[in-house]
Design a protein around this motif. Structure first.
Motif, PDB file in Angstrom:
ATOM      1  N   GLN A 147      -9.933  16.562  -2.251  1.00 34.74           N
ATOM      2  CA  GLN A 147     -10.346  15.467  -3.114  1.00 34.74           C
ATOM      3  C   GLN A 147      -9.297  14.372  -3.230  1.00 34.74           C
ATOM      4  O   GLN A 147      -9.647  13.185  -3.279  1.00 34.74           O
ATOM      5  CB  GLN A 147     -10.703  16.002  -4.507  1.00 34.74           C
ATOM      6  N   ASP A 148      -8.011  14.711  -3.236  1.00 33.06           N
ATOM      7  CA  ASP A 148      -6.996  13.675  -3.384  1.00 33.06           C
ATOM      8  C   ASP A 148      -6.846  12.816  -2.127  1.00 33.06           C
ATOM      9  O   ASP A 148      -6.160  11.796  -2.144  1.00 33.06           O
ATOM     10  CB  ASP A 148      -5.646  14.295  -3.747  1.00 33.06           C
ATOM     11  N   VAL A 170      -8.170   9.109   7.434  1.00 33.19           N
ATOM     12  CA  VAL A 170      -8.061   9.086   5.969  1.00 33.19           C
ATOM     13  C   VAL A 170      -7.692   7.678   5.524  1.00 33.19           C
ATOM     14  O   VAL A 170      -6.840   7.016   6.136  1.00 33.19           O
ATOM     15  CB  VAL A 170      -6.989  10.085   5.487  1.00 33.19           C
ATOM     16  N   TYR A 171      -8.335   7.219   4.460  1.00 31.04           N
ATOM     17  CA  TYR A 171      -7.992   5.939   3.837  1.00 31.04           C
ATOM     18  C   TYR A 171      -7.620   6.199   2.382  1.00 31.04           C
ATOM     19  O   TYR A 171      -8.422   6.723   1.604  1.00 31.04           O
ATOM     20  CB  TYR A 171      -9.182   4.974   3.908  1.00 31.04           C
ATOM     21  N   LEU A 172      -6.401   5.831   2.027  1.00 28.36           N
ATOM     22  CA  LEU A 172      -5.925   5.952   0.648  1.00 28.36           C
ATOM     23  C   LEU A 172      -5.418   4.595   0.180  1.00 28.36           C
ATOM     24  O   LEU A 172      -5.191   3.681   0.979  1.00 28.36           O
ATOM     25  CB  LEU A 172      -4.810   7.000   0.562  1.00 28.36           C
ATOM     26  N   ARG A 173      -5.201   4.449  -1.103  1.00 30.16           N
ATOM     27  CA  ARG A 173      -4.739   3.176  -1.648  1.00 30.16           C
ATOM     28  C   ARG A 173      -3.520   3.401  -2.532  1.00 30.16           C
ATOM     29  O   ARG A 173      -3.384   4.430  -3.190  1.00 30.16           O
ATOM     30  CB  ARG A 173      -5.857   2.504  -2.450  1.00 30.16           C
ATOM     31  N   GLU A 174      -2.660   2.439  -2.526  1.00 32.47           N
ATOM     32  CA  GLU A 174      -1.501   2.450  -3.424  1.00 32.47           C
ATOM     33  C   GLU A 174      -1.031   1.015  -3.642  1.00 32.47           C
ATOM     34  O   GLU A 174      -1.298   0.123  -2.839  1.00 32.47           O
ATOM     35  CB  GLU A 174      -0.371   3.311  -2.866  1.00 32.47           C
ATOM     36  N   GLU A 175      -0.331   0.805  -4.748  1.00 31.63           N
ATOM     37  CA  GLU A 175       0.169  -0.528  -5.073  1.00 31.63           C
ATOM     38  C   GLU A 175       1.612  -0.636  -4.581  1.00 31.63           C
ATOM     39  O   GLU A 175       2.434   0.242  -4.827  1.00 31.63           O
ATOM     40  CB  GLU A 175       0.107  -0.777  -6.583  1.00 31.63           C
ATOM     41  N   ILE A 176       1.902  -1.734  -3.865  1.00 26.82           N
ATOM     42  CA  ILE A 176       3.233  -1.887  -3.260  1.00 26.82           C
ATOM     43  C   ILE A 176       3.794  -3.260  -3.585  1.00 26.82           C
ATOM     44  O   ILE A 176       3.082  -4.185  -3.975  1.00 26.82           O
ATOM     45  CB  ILE A 176       3.177  -1.726  -1.733  1.00 26.82           C
ATOM     46  N   SER A 177       5.091  -3.389  -3.401  1.00 27.75           N
ATOM     47  CA  SER A 177       5.774  -4.670  -3.523  1.00 27.75           C
ATOM     48  C   SER A 177       5.731  -5.391  -2.184  1.00 27.75           C
ATOM     49  O   SER A 177       5.755  -4.755  -1.113  1.00 27.75           O
ATOM     50  CB  SER A 177       7.230  -4.459  -3.939  1.00 27.75           C
ATOM     51  N   GLN A 191      -4.326  -0.393   1.551  1.00 23.30           N
ATOM     52  CA  GLN A 191      -4.996   0.778   2.112  1.00 23.30           C
ATOM     53  C   GLN A 191      -4.092   1.370   3.188  1.00 23.30           C
ATOM     54  O   GLN A 191      -3.771   0.696   4.171  1.00 23.30           O
ATOM     55  CB  GLN A 191      -6.349   0.413   2.738  1.00 23.30           C
ATOM     56  N   THR A 192      -3.664   2.564   2.966  1.00 23.09           N
ATOM     57  CA  THR A 192      -2.786   3.220   3.931  1.00 23.09           C
ATOM     58  C   THR A 192      -3.621   4.103   4.847  1.00 23.09           C
ATOM     59  O   THR A 192      -4.101   5.166   4.439  1.00 23.09           O
ATOM     60  CB  THR A 192      -1.726   4.072   3.210  1.00 23.09           C
ATOM     61  N   GLY A 193      -3.820   3.632   6.079  1.00 23.71           N
ATOM     62  CA  GLY A 193      -4.569   4.428   7.042  1.00 23.71           C
ATOM     63  C   GLY A 193      -3.763   5.640   7.462  1.00 23.71           C
ATOM     64  O   GLY A 193      -2.548   5.568   7.670  1.00 23.71           O
ATOM     65  N   GLY A 194      -4.434   6.757   7.596  1.00 24.72           N
ATOM     66  CA  GLY A 194      -3.761   7.976   8.019  1.00 24.72           C
ATOM     67  C   GLY A 194      -4.744   8.972   8.580  1.00 24.72           C
ATOM     68  O   GLY A 194      -5.887   8.628   8.902  1.00 24.72           O
ATOM     69  N   PHE A 195      -4.318  10.219   8.705  1.00 24.48           N
ATOM     70  CA  PHE A 195      -5.211  11.255   9.212  1.00 24.48           C
ATOM     71  C   PHE A 195      -4.818  12.589   8.606  1.00 24.48           C
ATOM     72  O   PHE A 195      -3.725  12.759   8.047  1.00 24.48           O
ATOM     73  CB  PHE A 195      -5.174  11.316  10.742  1.00 24.48           C
ATOM     74  N   ALA A 196      -5.740  13.557   8.750  1.00 27.84           N
ATOM     75  CA  ALA A 196      -5.501  14.916   8.253  1.00 27.84           C
ATOM     76  C   ALA A 196      -6.070  15.908   9.247  1.00 27.84           C
ATOM     77  O   ALA A 196      -7.087  15.641   9.895  1.00 27.84           O
ATOM     78  CB  ALA A 196      -6.142  15.109   6.884  1.00 27.84           C
ATOM     79  N   GLU A 197      -5.402  17.031   9.367  1.00 25.64           N
ATOM     80  CA  GLU A 197      -5.926  18.149  10.150  1.00 25.64           C
ATOM     81  C   GLU A 197      -6.406  19.209   9.172  1.00 25.64           C
ATOM     82  O   GLU A 197      -5.687  19.591   8.249  1.00 25.64           O
ATOM     83  CB  GLU A 197      -4.864  18.716  11.086  1.00 25.64           C
ATOM     84  N   ILE A 198      -7.636  19.673   9.372  1.00 28.26           N
ATOM     85  CA  ILE A 198      -8.303  20.551   8.419  1.00 28.26           C
ATOM     86  C   ILE A 198      -8.648  21.881   9.072  1.00 28.26           C
ATOM     87  O   ILE A 198      -9.194  21.915  10.184  1.00 28.26           O
ATOM     88  CB  ILE A 198      -9.603  19.903   7.882  1.00 28.26           C
ATOM     89  N   ARG A 210       0.426   9.433   6.777  1.00 31.69           N
ATOM     90  CA  ARG A 210       0.017   8.128   6.253  1.00 31.69           C
ATOM     91  C   ARG A 210       0.863   7.030   6.896  1.00 31.69           C
ATOM     92  O   ARG A 210       2.021   7.242   7.258  1.00 31.69           O
ATOM     93  CB  ARG A 210       0.183   8.081   4.728  1.00 31.69           C
ATOM     94  N   SER A 211       0.254   5.861   7.005  1.00 30.56           N
ATOM     95  CA  SER A 211       0.892   4.772   7.751  1.00 30.56           C
ATOM     96  C   SER A 211       2.024   4.085   6.988  1.00 30.56           C
ATOM     97  O   SER A 211       3.000   3.627   7.608  1.00 30.56           O
ATOM     98  CB  SER A 211      -0.162   3.726   8.115  1.00 30.56           C
ATOM     99  N   TYR A 212       1.903   3.981   5.675  1.00 28.96           N
ATOM    100  CA  TYR A 212       2.911   3.218   4.929  1.00 28.96           C
ATOM    101  C   TYR A 212       4.268   3.930   5.005  1.00 28.96           C
ATOM    102  O   TYR A 212       4.351   5.143   4.922  1.00 28.96           O
ATOM    103  CB  TYR A 212       2.480   3.030   3.480  1.00 28.96           C
ATOM    104  N   ASN A 213       5.305   3.150   5.162  1.00 29.20           N
ATOM    105  CA  ASN A 213       6.683   3.595   5.409  1.00 29.20           C
ATOM    106  C   ASN A 213       6.880   4.100   6.846  1.00 29.20           C
ATOM    107  O   ASN A 213       7.993   4.468   7.205  1.00 29.20           O
ATOM    108  CB  ASN A 213       7.132   4.684   4.432  1.00 29.20           C
TER     109      ASN A 213
END
Length: 628
Positions: A147-148, A170-177, A191-198, A210-213
């Motif tokens: 869920q997260d 995976v698409y997640l969101r966060e607030e950045i400077s 929106q930080t594009g990423g992926f997950a293995e399940i 995740r893509s950010y950083n």
């Protein structure tokens, strides 16, 4: 004003044409289904690979809100043969909801399976799933996303070769400077594009990235240092749309808004190398690509990789090249400098651009199968690049995100669907029409059609017909009340039979019925199909209480002959009366003539009056009176 009115009328006609039912298939056996049609062109059919088309047409890429209006089943997963005939529709199974990445997988057990993404609902009450179906089209696994990690994304559900795990974007969101852009006082959502293995058995996430950083904002071609800040969901600065994994445990990802393919370490998540379609990145290369989709390993061993992907070469705003293409490239990362080169290029056959979505697939015979997305446009090429086939939906209303081609054997557990009805004007010309289909059965050669005197009697073979389309129609003589249909494969083996179906009939009073009784009676198939009596069981017994034992057809023939004689008699009677009247008049005339002759009367016949010489007949009345 006149030209404006004509233009408006033409526009309205075009809209009406786009929404014509001619672009959809309809079926008697599945009345709630309307499947999209294909327009197909073959350049060289002898060289195309065997297999079925796996497509999932949609009207809107985002989930639609529920409606109380009746909607026929149209969108979702569908299988077609190479003539555009429907093989299976999963639209009813998925309640007319969008499905993505619909394909066959061979990594689970010894049987082929189907994987797909069931899209999240419009209000997120359903968060979406990765799903696996067996060859019977029944749910084998239903895999949620933790869920997260947000909603189950529609871009990718990649079941890996071990059959134990799958990759999803995976698409997640966060607030950045925006300090990276020299604007530290400003904040934006990202929106930080990423992926997950399940893990497919437990739904546990065994790896996430995740893509950010990892990917700086400056690599995005979608946002500049001067772009305005945004609220949630924020900047979609990389737009991940594909992920794959090699035997080394590293991940290949495609980022549409950086025009780059990345190899990500499966150990610590760092980026091993970048292949940039516009600037080369870490590689020396002599080709470009941009806004790409569906990057996949064809081979990967150490530092040597063969990769396929769709080079869109454009998006909604810009075009970096004049035509989209599918590419197979070779990447060598063990040299200095690292190199990348094109092995095969397959340009879109119509010379146009695919600005959104799409995929490419190398087939077992090395042909290339490509989905160009909009309008469901698909193509197949030989290894050498020769175009072999192109097809697209007849309707421009529908599109398809990815399409695939696979050999597949489907055996649904549900029985074939049968509808039958009877028509006729009297007992001598009654016929029963069968319609049969079996949603998802792939290897039907022909159908056997049976009827039985009642639900308790043995079936009698009344005919057969080859299967040439999704639905087959067959017409049998007689009123056959209880019917069944049997599927037979190319080896002559029967492998599926329908439930017993009761034949429907019209309102005989208003259908032109002119039979012996007020309505026809069902007939004994063993009697009217005597040539097939060898198929009747030895213990056949007629049911006199349920069916007439006499042959209604013979009764009808006798009745028709009787009616013909009666009609002829009435005609003769009417003609005879007229003839008698004529004879009576003639007799009266003869009597009067005889009477006049007896009285000495003479009948003076009219004779032409001689004309004077030289005077036309029409001018005779003008001549002067002549006296002696």
């Amino acid at each position: 004003m006149l030209w404006f009115g004509l233009s408006l009328l033409l526009c309205l006609q075009n809209v009406a044409a786009w929404h014509s039912d001619d672009d959809l298939m309809s079926f008697v056996t599945l009345p709630d289904v309307r499947a999209v049609r294909f327009d197909i062109t073959y350049q060289d059919r002898s060289r195309v690979a065997p297999g079925y088309w796996f497509v999932s047409p949609y009207l809107h890429i985002s989930p639609d809100e529920p409606t109380s209006l009746y909607e026929q089943y149209q969108v979702g997963p569908h299988i077609y043969d190479q003539d555009g005939h429907l093989i299976w529709t999963g639209s009813p199974m998925f309640d007319n909801h969008n499905v993505f990445d619909f394909k066959v997988i061979h990594s689970i057990g010894n049987e082929p399976h189907i994987s797909l993404i069931s899209q999240y609902s419009y209000d997120s009450s359903s968060r979406g799933y990765g799903m696996i179906l067996d060859k019977n089209y029944e749910v084998f696994k239903k895999v949620p996303l933790r869920q997260d990690l947000g909603l189950f994304d529609i871009h990718e559900f990649n079941v890996l070769k071990d059959g134990k795990s799958a990759l999803t974007t995976v698409y997640l969101r966060e607030e950045i400077s925006l300090a990276e852009y020299g604007r530290p006082e400003e904040q934006t959502w990202l929106q930080t594009g990423g992926f997950a293995e399940i893990d497919l058995n437990t739904a546990e996430v065994t790896y996430e990235w995740r893509s950010y950083n990892q990917i700086p904002l400056a690599e995005s071609v979608h946002y500049s240092p001067y772009a305005g800040v945004e609220g949630p969901p924020g900047w979609d600065y990389v737009h991940i749309n594909a992920v794959d994994k090699n035997d080394n445990g590293d991940y290949l990802i495609s980022m549409r808004f950086t025009n780059t393919l990345y190899l990500v370490s499966g150990v610590d998540g760092h980026i091993i190398w970048r292949l940039n379609g516009q600037h080369g990145g870490d590689f020396v290369q002599e080709f470009t690509f941009s806004k790409q989709h569906d990057a996949k390993f064809l081979e990967s061993s150490g530092t040597h990789h063969i990769i396929s992907f769709l080079n869109n070469a454009s998006d909604e705003e810009f075009a970096e090249e004049s035509v989209s293409s599918a590419l197979i490239i070779e990447v060598e990362s063990g040299t200095v400098p690292m190199t990348a080169r094109v092995l095969h290029r397959y340009n879109r056959p119509d010379g146009d651009l695919t600005r959104l979505r799409g995929n490419s697939q190398v087939l077992p015979n090395q042909n290339m199968f490509v989905c160009w997305s909009q309008g469901g446009y698909i193509s197949e090429f030989s290894l050498e690049g020769d175009p072999l086939m192109s097809a697209q939906f007849t309707s421009p209303r529908y599109s398809n995100y990815r399409a695939y081609k696979f050999e597949f054997t489907g055996r649904p557990h549900t029985p074939p669907d049968v509808v039958s009805s009877v028509v006729g004007t009297d007992e001598s010309n009654l016929v029963t029409t069968f319609w049969v289909s079996w949603n998802g059965a792939t290897d039907i050669a022909h159908w056997n059609f049976y009827a039985q005197a009642s639900q308790f009697n043995k079936p009698v073979l009344v005919g057969n017909a080859s299967k040439t389309d999704f639905e087959t129609m067959f017409i049998a003589k007689g009123y056959l009340d209880w019917v069944t249909v049997e599927a037979v494969d190319h080896n002559g083996t029967a492998f599926g039979i329908s439930k017993v179906h009761r034949t429907s009939f019209p309102n005989w009073e208003t259908s032109g019925w002119n039979g012996y009784s007020s309505s026809p009676r069902p007939q004994n198939p063993a009697t009217i199909h005597q040539e097939d009596t060898s198929t009747v069981a030895d213990d056949w017994t007629s049911d006199d209480d349920l069916l007439p034992s006499a042959d209604d057809t013979a009764d009808a023939q006798i009745r028709k002959a009787t009616l013909t004689l009666m009609n002829t008699y009435e005609t003769i009677r009417s003609i005879g009366g007229l003839f008698a009247l004529i004879l009576l008049l003639a007799l009266m005339c003869g009597i009067m003539a005889s009477y006049m002759l007896i009285r000495g009367w003479r009948v003076r016949l009219y004779q032409r009056v001689p004309m004077e010489e030289g005077i036309p007949e029409e001018e005779a009345y003008l001549r002067p009176e002549m006296t002696d």
